[in-house]
Scaffold this motif. Sequence first.
Motif, PDB file in Angstrom:
ATOM      1  N   GLY A  28       0.808  -1.209   0.000  1.00  0.00           N
ATOM      2  CA  GLY A  28       0.000   0.000   0.000  1.00  0.00           C
ATOM      3  C   GLY A  28       0.843   1.261   0.000  1.00  0.00           C
ATOM      4  O   GLY A  28       0.523   2.239  -0.691  1.00  0.00           O
ATOM      5  N   ARG A 267      -6.411  10.202   4.026  1.00  0.00           N
ATOM      6  CA  ARG A 267      -6.288   8.750   3.884  1.00  0.00           C
ATOM      7  C   ARG A 267      -7.486   8.180   3.122  1.00  0.00           C
ATOM      8  O   ARG A 267      -7.333   7.312   2.261  1.00  0.00           O
ATOM      9  CB  ARG A 267      -6.166   8.093   5.252  1.00  0.00           C
ATOM     10  CG  ARG A 267      -4.887   8.407   6.010  1.00  0.00           C
ATOM     11  CD  ARG A 267      -4.814   7.606   7.308  1.00  0.00           C
ATOM     12  NE  ARG A 267      -4.579   6.210   7.008  1.00  0.00           N
ATOM     13  CZ  ARG A 267      -3.364   5.633   6.967  1.00  0.00           C
ATOM     14  NH1 ARG A 267      -2.279   6.352   7.225  1.00  0.00           N
ATOM     15  NH2 ARG A 267      -3.232   4.357   6.683  1.00  0.00           N
ATOM     16  N   GLU A 268      -8.677   8.659   3.439  1.00  0.00           N
ATOM     17  CA  GLU A 268      -9.874   8.139   2.786  1.00  0.00           C
ATOM     18  C   GLU A 268      -9.888   8.507   1.307  1.00  0.00           C
ATOM     19  O   GLU A 268     -10.391   7.738   0.468  1.00  0.00           O
ATOM     20  CB  GLU A 268     -11.128   8.667   3.473  1.00  0.00           C
ATOM     21  CG  GLU A 268     -12.415   8.005   3.024  1.00  0.00           C
ATOM     22  CD  GLU A 268     -12.434   6.511   3.290  1.00  0.00           C
ATOM     23  OE1 GLU A 268     -12.727   5.754   2.344  1.00  0.00           O
ATOM     24  OE2 GLU A 268     -12.152   6.107   4.439  1.00  0.00           O
ATOM     25  N   ALA A 271      -7.986   5.848  -0.294  1.00  0.00           N
ATOM     26  CA  ALA A 271      -8.746   4.597  -0.290  1.00  0.00           C
ATOM     27  C   ALA A 271      -9.844   4.605  -1.354  1.00  0.00           C
ATOM     28  O   ALA A 271     -10.100   3.587  -2.002  1.00  0.00           O
ATOM     29  CB  ALA A 271      -9.340   4.355   1.096  1.00  0.00           C
ATOM     30  N   PRO A 276      -4.588   0.765  -1.379  1.00  0.00           N
ATOM     31  CA  PRO A 276      -4.801   0.067  -0.100  1.00  0.00           C
ATOM     32  C   PRO A 276      -3.977   0.640   1.050  1.00  0.00           C
ATOM     33  O   PRO A 276      -3.041   0.025   1.547  1.00  0.00           O
ATOM     34  CB  PRO A 276      -4.378  -1.371  -0.419  1.00  0.00           C
ATOM     35  CG  PRO A 276      -3.319  -1.218  -1.468  1.00  0.00           C
ATOM     36  CD  PRO A 276      -3.755  -0.037  -2.307  1.00  0.00           C
ATOM     37  N   SER A 279      -6.668   1.914   7.445  1.00  0.00           N
ATOM     38  CA  SER A 279      -7.086   2.928   8.423  1.00  0.00           C
ATOM     39  C   SER A 279      -5.883   3.481   9.169  1.00  0.00           C
ATOM     40  O   SER A 279      -4.823   2.842   9.213  1.00  0.00           O
ATOM     41  CB  SER A 279      -8.070   2.310   9.430  1.00  0.00           C
ATOM     42  OG  SER A 279      -9.242   1.854   8.787  1.00  0.00           O
TER      43      SER A 279
END
Length: 310
Positions: A28, A267-268, A271, A276, A279
Amino acid sequence: MAIVKKPFGIYAPTITAFNADESLNEQGSRAYIRFLLDSNVHGLAPMGSAGEFIALTEKERMQVMEWTLAEVNGKIPVYAGTGHYSTRTTIELSRHAKASGATGLMLMPPYLLRPPKRDVLDHFRKVREAVDLPIMVYNVPILAGVELTPAELKQLSDEDVIHAVKWSHPEISRIQDTKLICKPNFAVFVGIDLVGFAGLAAGADGYIGGLAMMVPRMVRTLFGAFREKQDLNTARQIWDRLLPLVQFEYRAWLSDAGTPHWLAVCREAAALRGIPVGSPRAPLRPLFPDQRAELKRLLLQLGELQPDVA
């Protein structure tokens, strides 16, 4: 000391990817770096506050830095976040970053205990003596509890201790004052999205902020409108489109809502693109479902997501 090349442009912070058990996720982390490289940013500023360095051990910080620099592979400059309260640990992290291929260092002043200002200045001097890399000061008083003034930045710059500053401060005067008194080869970056447009309009040499993590291509275009085309009207139009995302990112700061946290938003955004990153590490929590839906809507309006994103 080596000759220092002045940094400029859009330097994107980076996200540290985690697995479901909060362990480091190499795949990720590398995928996110590739996204930034593909977005044509000028440089990277990994392992700052967005990299959650405060939640990592020194060994983990070194590991993530190695992945980052290996993925970049010299394609663009990397100012490695190696700041720590301890001068000794800062030097250890900085030597490791240099050995791994970093272009420069990005150092927050010693935080939490708020040492006397003379000790803070000596902290930077000792790192510079120990590691022959240019230093960018990460001036973020709301997090560090310590702020170097424009005059103190000039003092260290004149001593060849520091070579750039990221001003993460909502008062645009910090950028103006620093540009006024420091030499032309000293780089001044705007470091908070709330004043991104104003900072570039005030003459900032570069931009490091959340927008560069979420919509790097748009921020790169914004910078080009300012610096390459000198087209203020186009820059303002781009910024007007970005402003709802900035207001969402800083809603917790601008109101009494309390959430979302700016880092959870960044971060979202990754995503939602299918990167990837996982959280954040506790205690920080991810966005609530309604906040995720709102962020998705904002990114769709900007043309940054495909309509079929879940």
